[in-house]
Design an enzyme around this catalytic site. Structure first.
Site, PDB file in Angstrom:
ATOM      1  N   CYS A   1      15.039  -4.833  63.784  1.00  0.00           N
ATOM      2  CA  CYS A   1      15.115  -6.209  63.469  1.00  0.00           C
ATOM      3  C   CYS A   1      15.216  -6.820  64.755  1.00  0.00           C
ATOM      4  CB  CYS A   1      16.589  -6.153  62.725  1.00  0.00           C
ATOM      5  SG  CYS A   1      17.169  -7.981  62.656  1.00  0.00           S
TER       6      CYS A   1
ATOM      7  N   CYS B   1      18.697  -8.552  65.582  1.00  0.00           N
ATOM      8  CA  CYS B   1      19.508  -7.474  65.802  1.00  0.00           C
ATOM      9  C   CYS B   1      19.583  -7.163  67.358  1.00  0.00           C
ATOM     10  CB  CYS B   1      19.708  -6.326  65.053  1.00  0.00           C
ATOM     11  SG  CYS B   1      19.458  -6.561  63.245  1.00  0.00           S
TER      12      CYS B   1
END
Length: 662
Positions: free
Chosen positions: A405, A408
């Site tokens: 991600c 993230c």
């Protein structure tokens, strides 16, 4: 909102007279000739000019071509939220792609599926009539659904109470195509030529198979107080076939069926072949599960099955026995099949357990880390969730992330800095969990990263964090919501220097090794061992300065400066710089056999007191040795020259030539 690798947003506008934009999240290889680029400068003007606006994913840009000739005309637009931050902030964009529909300035969340056909259908229903009429069989064939179903009302006339009731029901169901017909030819093609009108037919088509038609006449699921309730019940039961293979094309139909529970059967191609025992079993179970469960198959060995295998942690061997798991889409609950053999009775019993919640949970968990907490950040896995997160004594802020991600990765340094700041706060845990390899019923997430707040106390329920993702915003949230007051350590003015000193742990360990040398040599007691240590010390720290110097250099101010410089290069200087760090480690100690134990911090002071005397002794001892050696060399040279004079034939040694001679 679903996670995308890049942060941008898409905007769609449907307009009665001019055009309507749609905003999306990343660049796809699509025809963007009908795409309008939105910026901070033209955003407000666009909303004022157009009645309908929506934000959606870019792969649906193809819908622009489908709507190019539609009236009202449709225009696609896109907005990069990273560049156009003002618009993103005004619309509180926190995930990508973000999907909204603006109707005359009023914003609502787009509720439909994100496939091209679904977007077109939703726009047409929103801006035009909710149903279309099928005049003949050609029109019926032209509206054949793709991996989905449609609903056809066979009526006596396109007016009256029955027609109006169907129109009103169609307005509420933007996720399904609803059509009308009065044609006898169309009724015959649907298999309801002799049925009493009105009659409603669900036509479904998946994959390469021919369309299947299911009539409402005499159907057990066609029940309810109103026509809308009857149609909803019929669609739940008959929108999908007996079982449906999971794929990218069918996923929208599976999750948009209106049925939250699923039974997933994973097997090889041979086991799922038409006419096989498994095929017959699933078809036999279908009438008893319709409307309650969607039966989904995953063909092991096929690329489309990889997502299912990974999500449920199944075996990938196509030759293995069929594997069955249960799934509740809205509760994100996964359930393990508790029987050794797959039979019709066991399958139906498992379905009942999934319904009443008694089925055993299927949870993924990564291996437990050796150290749960490092620098204030606690790593949680599925097996440690109860212990580390559902702690009634502590508040917990949990980040659920994924290794791939992009958002993230952007949050990671911020979150680690937050954890470091709260390292000394015992009442709050800053934690993170890899959502791709770990699960727990108390952690519900559908995108990455998801931030969940678990307040201390019994029967904790997660509260989603939706604020800004900055350290200051996190601190403000924690101060407001923490169950216990806490005090963060103040930042030192010499914070940077202190941080560098504390981080230099390896040098401190080397220093400790020096102390252990003395400890191993039985303390600071006289003897050969102590003398050996002194010679080692002299060789390491002083030799470079003393042995290379001529005697005359060591006199006066020059000698004093060299002495101080040499002393600064010794371990004594390292010991002095390490005192603040050693003071924090009372657990490190030195034991002198038969005598006592003292901490490294205390013993360092002993070393500092003894070190100058030892250094002076060794310094001048080496210097004296050096001078004696030089005098001896000088005396030896004089003797050799004297002996040479007794021989008349001997010539004096040649004097080295100098620039003056030249």
């Amino acid at each position: 909102m679903r996670v995308m690798a890049r942060s941008s947003v898409a905007l769609f506008v449907a307009l009665l007279v001019v055009a309507s934009p749609v905003v999306w999240a990343q660049e796809d290889d699509v025809d963007e000739s009908q795409v309008l680029v939105l910026t901070d400068a033209n955003y407000t003007e666009t909303l004022e000019k157009h009645d309908y606006v929506m934000k959606l994913k870019p792969e649906y840009a193809g819908a622009a071509k489908d709507l190019e000739s539609y009236e009202p005309k449709v225009v696609l637009a896109k907005l990069d939220a990273d560049s156009e931050k003002k618009v993103a902030s005004e619309n509180e964009i926190k995930g990508y792609p973000t999907i909204f529909w603006f109707e005359k300035g009023t914003k609502i969340e787009y509720p439909g599926n994100r496939r091209r056909a679904d977007i077109v259908r939703w726009i047409k229903k929103r801006t035009g009539p909710p149903t279309s009429d099928l005049a003949d069989v050609a029109a019926l064939d032209a509206n054949k659904p793709e991996n989905d179903a449609m609903l056809v009302a066979v009526l006596d006339a396109l007016e009256g109470a029955e027609f109006e009731a169907f129109q009103e029901a169609a307005k509420k169901h933007e996720d399904v195509t609803m059509l009308t017909t009065t044609s006898a030819e169309v009724a015959e093609a649907l298999g309801v030529a002799k049925a009493k009108r009105p009659v409603y037919v669900v036509r479904r088509a998946f994959g390469e198979s021919a369309p299947e038609d299911v009539s409402s006449e005499g159907h057990a699921a066609f029940e309810g107080k109103s026509l809308d309730e009857q149609l909803v019940s019929l669609l739940k039961a008959e929108r999908l076939p007996a079982y449906i293979e999971f794929s990218t094309e069918t996923s929208a139909a599976i999750f948009g069926s209106g049925v939250d529970r699923q039974l997933i059967v994973a097997a090889g191609s041979e086991a799922l072949a038409p006419g096989s025992d498994l095929d017959k079993l699933l078809r036999e179970a279908s009438p008893k599960l319709r409307g309650r469960f969607v039966v989904v198959t995953a063909r092991l060995g096929a690329d489309q099955a990889k997502a299912v295998v990974e999500f449920f942690g199944l075996a990938e061997d196509p030759e293995a026995a069929p594997q069955v798991v249960g799934f509740h889409a809205t509760e994100t609950g996964k359930y393990r099949f508790p029987f050794d053999e797959l039979t019709l009775d066991n399958l139906l019993a498992f379905a009942k357990q999934v319904e009443d919640g008694s089925a055993p949970r299927l949870l993924k968990s990564a291996a437990e880390p050796a150290a749960h907490t490092e620098e204030g950040l606690t790593t949680v896995v599925g097996s440690t969730f109860e212990k580390l997160v559902l702690d009634s004594e502590k508040d917990v802020l949990l980040e659920v992330h994924a290794p791939w991600c992009g958002h993230c990765k952007k949050l990671e340094p911020i979150y680690k800095k937050l954890a470091k700041r709260f390292e000394t706060v015992d009442s709050i845990t800053i934690a993170q969990m890899d959502g791709t390899g770990n699960e727990h019923p108390a952690a519900e997430f559908r995108s990455f990263p998801t931030l969940l707040w678990y307040p201390a106390g019994k029967d904790q329920k997660a509260v989603p964090y939706s604020g800004e993702r900055t350290v200051s915003a996190f601190v403000k949230f924690l101060k407001k919501n923490a169950s216990k007051d806490f005090k963060l350590p103040k930042k030192s003015k010499k914070g940077k220097a202190k941080k560098e000193a504390d981080a230099d742990a390896e040098e401190i360990i080397q220093l400790v090794a020096l102390v252990d040398v003395l400890n191993a040599l039985c303390g600071i007691v006289g003897g050969s061992a102590f003398l050996g240590f002194l010679f080692w010390l002299a060789r390491l720290n002083i030799t470079y300065g003393v042995l290379a110097a001529a005697p005359e250099v060591m006199r006066g101010v020059v000698g004093a400066k060299l002495f101080c410089k040499s002393l600064r290069r010794t371990e004594a200087w390292l010991i002095y710089k390490a005192l603040p760090t050693l003071r924090k480690r009372p657990d490190l100690s030195v034991s002198i056999p038969g005598l006592f134990s003292i901490s490294y911090y205390q013993f360092s002071y002993v070393l500092l007191i003894l070190y100058p005397f030892v250094f002076i002794y060794v310094f001048y001892a080496l210097l004296a040795n050096r001078r004696r050696a030089l005098r001896k060399e000088a005396a030896g040279g004089s003797d050799a020259r004297g002996k040479g004079k007794t021989k008349s034939s001997a010539k004096p040694p040649a004097r080295p030539r100098t620039r003056k001679d030249e």
